[in-house]
Design a protein around this motif. Structure first.
Motif, PDB file in Angstrom:
ATOM      1  N   PRO A  76       0.770  -1.248   0.000  1.00  0.00           N
ATOM      2  CA  PRO A  76       0.000   0.000   0.000  1.00  0.00           C
ATOM      3  C   PRO A  76       0.797   1.293   0.000  1.00  0.00           C
ATOM      4  CG  PRO A  76      -0.090  -1.030   2.159  1.00  0.00           C
ATOM      5  CD  PRO A  76       0.656  -1.972   1.260  1.00  0.00           C
ATOM      6  N   THR A  77       2.083   1.277   0.374  1.00  0.00           N
ATOM      7  CA  THR A  77       2.736   2.578   0.526  1.00  0.00           C
ATOM      8  C   THR A  77       4.112   2.738  -0.095  1.00  0.00           C
ATOM      9  OG1 THR A  77       3.632   1.925   2.675  1.00  0.00           O
ATOM     10  CG2 THR A  77       1.514   3.083   2.688  1.00  0.00           C
ATOM     11  N   LYS A  78       4.940   1.696  -0.135  1.00  0.00           N
ATOM     12  CA  LYS A  78       6.347   1.923  -0.490  1.00  0.00           C
ATOM     13  C   LYS A  78       6.903   1.061  -1.609  1.00  0.00           C
ATOM     14  CE  LYS A  78       7.376   3.034   4.301  1.00  0.00           C
ATOM     15  NZ  LYS A  78       8.001   2.536   5.503  1.00  0.00           N
ATOM     16  N   GLN A  79       6.419  -0.135  -1.785  1.00  0.00           N
ATOM     17  CA  GLN A  79       7.123  -1.118  -2.606  1.00  0.00           C
ATOM     18  C   GLN A  79       6.464  -1.374  -3.949  1.00  0.00           C
ATOM     19  OE1 GLN A  79       8.423  -4.724  -0.580  1.00  0.00           O
ATOM     20  NE2 GLN A  79       7.656  -5.951  -2.287  1.00  0.00           N
ATOM     21  N   GLU A 156       4.368  -3.524   5.370  1.00  0.00           N
ATOM     22  CA  GLU A 156       4.150  -2.904   4.064  1.00  0.00           C
ATOM     23  C   GLU A 156       3.520  -3.876   3.075  1.00  0.00           C
ATOM     24  OE1 GLU A 156       3.658  -0.533   1.296  1.00  0.00           O
ATOM     25  OE2 GLU A 156       5.069  -1.976   0.527  1.00  0.00           O
ATOM     26  N   GLU A 157       2.730  -4.782   3.581  1.00  0.00           N
ATOM     27  CA  GLU A 157       1.966  -5.651   2.705  1.00  0.00           C
ATOM     28  C   GLU A 157       0.621  -5.917   3.344  1.00  0.00           C
ATOM     29  OE1 GLU A 157       3.624  -9.500   1.939  1.00  0.00           O
ATOM     30  OE2 GLU A 157       3.887  -9.959   4.024  1.00  0.00           O
ATOM     31  N   ASP A 158      -0.323  -6.245   2.483  1.00  0.00           N
ATOM     32  CA  ASP A 158      -1.675  -6.492   2.964  1.00  0.00           C
ATOM     33  C   ASP A 158      -2.326  -7.503   2.030  1.00  0.00           C
ATOM     34  OD1 ASP A 158      -3.908  -6.280   4.558  1.00  0.00           O
ATOM     35  OD2 ASP A 158      -4.301  -4.179   4.104  1.00  0.00           O
ATOM     36  N   ARG A 159      -3.480  -7.987   2.422  1.00  0.00           N
ATOM     37  CA  ARG A 159      -4.280  -8.899   1.604  1.00  0.00           C
ATOM     38  C   ARG A 159      -5.706  -8.349   1.554  1.00  0.00           C
ATOM     39  NH1 ARG A 159       0.235 -10.927   1.386  1.00  0.00           N
ATOM     40  NH2 ARG A 159       0.789 -13.111   1.331  1.00  0.00           N
ATOM     41  N   VAL A 160      -6.341  -8.512   0.399  1.00  0.00           N
ATOM     42  CA  VAL A 160      -7.733  -8.097   0.217  1.00  0.00           C
ATOM     43  C   VAL A 160      -8.470  -9.263  -0.435  1.00  0.00           C
ATOM     44  CG1 VAL A 160      -9.284  -6.478  -0.947  1.00  0.00           C
ATOM     45  CG2 VAL A 160      -7.088  -5.657  -0.052  1.00  0.00           C
TER      46      VAL A 160
END
Length: 187
Positions: A76-79, A156-160
């Motif tokens: 969501p923000t950096k990678q 810095e990771e997520d799941r949807v």
């Protein structure tokens, strides 16, 4: 929704998600096998101050296995990620759910790896906030290399879940449609 697959030979006619970059790779082949450069400092479209090198890793995923089966992966923000499939075949799915993106609602499907005439060898740059996942469609495992632009950070990771990110037509992304196209058994 009918799924459309990226074809390197028709790169100009495929609507890419904004900021996605496809960098075709040169396959050097002779009687001993092949040699392919996967990332190079001079390739400004995928390697620059904007897209720095931080680390490299590979994953081996078995035939007919999705990473992930029912959810998208997101940074969501950096990678940004840079994927290359070096062995086997995989379909990489990208979905743009970014607010204010001109390609919001666009689904891209990339056939990567050992496809006919080396048409699956390219580096795929996946921008921040673009949902992504992949499925191995070869009979044997696939090896995916990643050259992310940041060191791994679990924050810095997520799941949807697929069902929470409906496609532009209101449908839900479904790996079984991809399995059907590649004649894989449905799970």
């Amino acid at each position: 929704m009918k799924y459309k697959y990226f074809d390197l030979a028709k790169i100009d006619s495929y609507k890419l998600i904004k900021d996605v970059v496809v960098h075709p790779l040169k396959v050097n082949e002779d009687k001993r096998g092949i040699l392919v450069e996967t990332i190079k400092r001079g390739w400004k479209d995928i390697y620059s101050e904007k897209y720095p090198f931080a680390q490299s890793y590979f994953s081996i995923t078995y035939s007919n296995v999705a990473r992930d089966e029912d959810q998208w992966h997101i940074h969501p923000t950096k990678q940004e990620d840079r994927f290359v499939v070096i062995k086997g075949k995989a379909v990489i799915a990208l979905y743009d759910d970014r607010e204010n993106s001109p390609t919001k609602g666009v689904l891209n499907l990339f056939k990567m790896g050992q496809f006919v005439n080396n048409k699956g060898y390219y580096t795929l740059l996946i921008p921040q906030k673009v949902y992504h996942c992949f499925l191995v469609v070869s009979k044997k495992e696939a090896v995916l290399l990643n050259f992310p632009t940041r060191l791994y950070d679990p924050e810095e990771e997520d799941r949807v879940k697929f069902k929470k990110a409906k496609l532009a037509d209101g449908s839900i992304f479904d790996w079984n449609k991809v399995r059907k196209k590649f004649a894989l058994s449905l799970k």
